[in-house]
Scaffold this active site. Structure first.
Site, PDB file in Angstrom:
ATOM      1  N   ASP A  94       0.725  -1.274  -0.069  1.00  0.00           N
ATOM      2  CA  ASP A  94      -0.021   0.036  -0.024  1.00  0.00           C
ATOM      3  C   ASP A  94       0.846   1.233   0.025  1.00  0.00           C
ATOM      4  OD1 ASP A  94      -2.604  -1.354  -0.063  1.00  0.00           O
ATOM      5  OD2 ASP A  94      -2.877  -1.257   1.881  1.00  0.00           O
ATOM      6  N   ARG A 144       0.258   5.219  16.842  1.00  0.00           N
ATOM      7  CA  ARG A 144      -0.279   6.179  15.990  1.00  0.00           C
ATOM      8  C   ARG A 144      -0.219   7.610  16.265  1.00  0.00           C
ATOM      9  NH1 ARG A 144       0.725   1.630  13.600  1.00  0.00           N
ATOM     10  NH2 ARG A 144      -0.732   1.253  11.725  1.00  0.00           N
ATOM     11  N   ASP A 166      -6.953   3.397  12.434  1.00  0.00           N
ATOM     12  CA  ASP A 166      -5.704   4.075  12.272  1.00  0.00           C
ATOM     13  C   ASP A 166      -5.627   5.675  11.373  1.00  0.00           C
ATOM     14  OD1 ASP A 166      -4.572   2.202  13.539  1.00  0.00           O
ATOM     15  OD2 ASP A 166      -3.980   0.998  12.088  1.00  0.00           O
ATOM     16  N   SER A 207      -3.451  -8.850   7.472  1.00  0.00           N
ATOM     17  CA  SER A 207      -2.754  -7.304   7.505  1.00  0.00           C
ATOM     18  C   SER A 207      -2.417  -7.112   8.783  1.00  0.00           C
ATOM     19  CB  SER A 207      -3.767  -6.433   7.362  1.00  0.00           C
ATOM     20  OG  SER A 207      -3.534  -5.052   7.672  1.00  0.00           O
TER      21      SER A 207
END
Ligand code: ARG
Length: 400
Positions: free
Chosen positions: A9, A89, A118, A168
């Site tokens: 990605d 994050r 996220d 993932s």
């Protein structure tokens, strides 16, 4: 400034930002203890023609400013998830902003999808810290499915690593989050290949192991009597507890975007440390403090989960917790055995446990005679209320 993981990605994002926005892209990757070769990530970024790449070792900062506060708050979202991804994050947002300012960047970008938490955490973080920066989320914009993405990557010469599985994964020192594939079927058991930090219970050793975690100022400072910095301690405990199959979590979770999702986590050290910390609090804090702190802890976990790390309430809760937690000091012994970490004993210089009061020995200092009056007064509101209510019920029945 693109938050870059080296995965498909974010690699496609580099090309896409260059192509669509004619952007000159700077990439940044944080070392949060995810055990990845960051030099290989740098090489990959450079091959994509980025302007510059930053690898930042943020392990100490992550533990000190994000994991330690989470330990003090006994942070478990919905009682189960130790928040490994969620805690990272706001730190990623902070580093993105720091470097963006240093590089005079006009925008930051990330590779999150539109369905998860996220994106919320990163975007609110950036907006809170540097509102003038534009935020781009290529994955949300381009609308490509996996196959078109791979096709795009091929056309742009982006190397595609063939993975053995379809998960993932996000990983740091505090834990590993696994999503997608068969995990999306909540009635199915999580497959064995989803796990890398823990062995299955049935392969855990038949012999139990005891570890002693020492706390000072409410954070872990030693393991089996050996003083250790936070990063080393967590890393070591991950290995010890993981080998006993401890730290697998299967959770039906409520995301902030309204979706219920099935999440699988591995967090051996986190499970042990949180269990020990909560236990130590019980011997050090008063019952009043513990009851109230449960509310604060739960709200703290919610804010950290929901992308509201920079919300002023979070800072106030931290201050409250800090004021209470100075005395959470001592040692907790845990027995590790086939997937479970069980507290076996605890001690603290600030312990409120008074043997002479608690003992059933005849020579106890507890004044048993005082309990008669106590019960009389403690139960008074209940007794009076029952008396009134039953009288009213009788009257109603007579009138009927
Ligand atoms: N559900 C977890 C959370 O919201 C895990 C997210 C995992 N993220 C990822 N990019 N795979 O914190």
């Amino acid at each position: 400034m693109l938050a870059y993981s080296g995965g498909l990605d974010t690699s496609v994002s580099v090309k896409w930002l260059q192509e669509k926005y004619k952007a000159s892209v700077i990439t940044v990757t944080l070392d949060l203890g995810q055990q990845e070769d960051l030099e290989a990530v740098r090489e990959k970024a450079e091959r994509l023609g980025v302007e510059r790449h930053y690898n930042i070792d943020a392990k100490d900062e992550f533990v000190r400013d994000y994991v330690f506060p989470a330990i003090k708050a006994n942070a478990l979202y919905e009682g189960k998830y130790p928040l490994a991804t969620a805690l990272s994050r706001p730190l990623i947002a902070r580093k993105l902003v720091d470097i963006a300012l240093k590089e005079n960047a006009t925008a930051v970008a990330h590779g999150c999808t539109g369905k998860g938490n996220d994106q919320v955490r990163l975007e609110i973080g950036v907006r809170a810290l540097a509102p003038h920066l534009k935020v781009y989320a290529p994955v949300k914009e381009w609308g490509m499915d996996r196959a078109s993405e791979i096709e795009y990557a091929r056309r742009h010469g982006i190397p595609i690593s063939v993975k053995k599985h379809a998960y993932s994964i996000d990983q740091n020192l505090w834990g590993r989050s696994v999503e997608c594939g068969i995990i999306e079927y909540p009635d199915q058991p999580p497959p064995e290949d989803a796990f890398t930090l823990t062995v299955p219970q049935e392969r855990a050793p038949d012999k139990a192991e005891t570890v002693t975690i020492g706390f000072k100022g409410s954070v872990p400072v030693s393991l089996n009597g050996e003083k250790m910095d936070g990063v080393s301690l967590i890393r070591k405990l991950n290995m010890i507890a993981g080998a006993h199959g401890i730290g697998r979590i299967d959770h039906i979770e409520d995301r902030v975007v309204g979706i219920k999702s099935r999440e699988v986590y591995e967090a051996p050290a986190a499970v042990c440390i949180l269990e020990a910390h909560k236990d130590l609090e019980k011997i050090v804090l008063t019952g009043m403090e513990i009851r109230f702190k449960e509310l604060v802890d739960s709200q703290w976990s919610y804010l950290a989960y929901a992308g509201l790390w920079f919300e002023p309430l979070k800072r106030s809760l931290d201050a409250f917790i800090e004021a209470m937690e100075g005395r959470v000091e001592g040692e907790v012994k845990l027995k590790l055995y086939k997937g479970s970490a069980m507290v076996q004993g605890r001690s603290s210089p600030f312990s409120l446990y008074d043997f002479d009061l608690a003992t059933y020995d005849a020579k106890t200092t507890f004044k048993a005679w005082a309990s008669e009056g106590f019960i009389e007064l403690w139960g008074l509101p209940t007794v009076i209320a029952r008396r009134v209510l039953s009288r009213k019920a009788c009257e109603r029945r007579v009138n009927e």
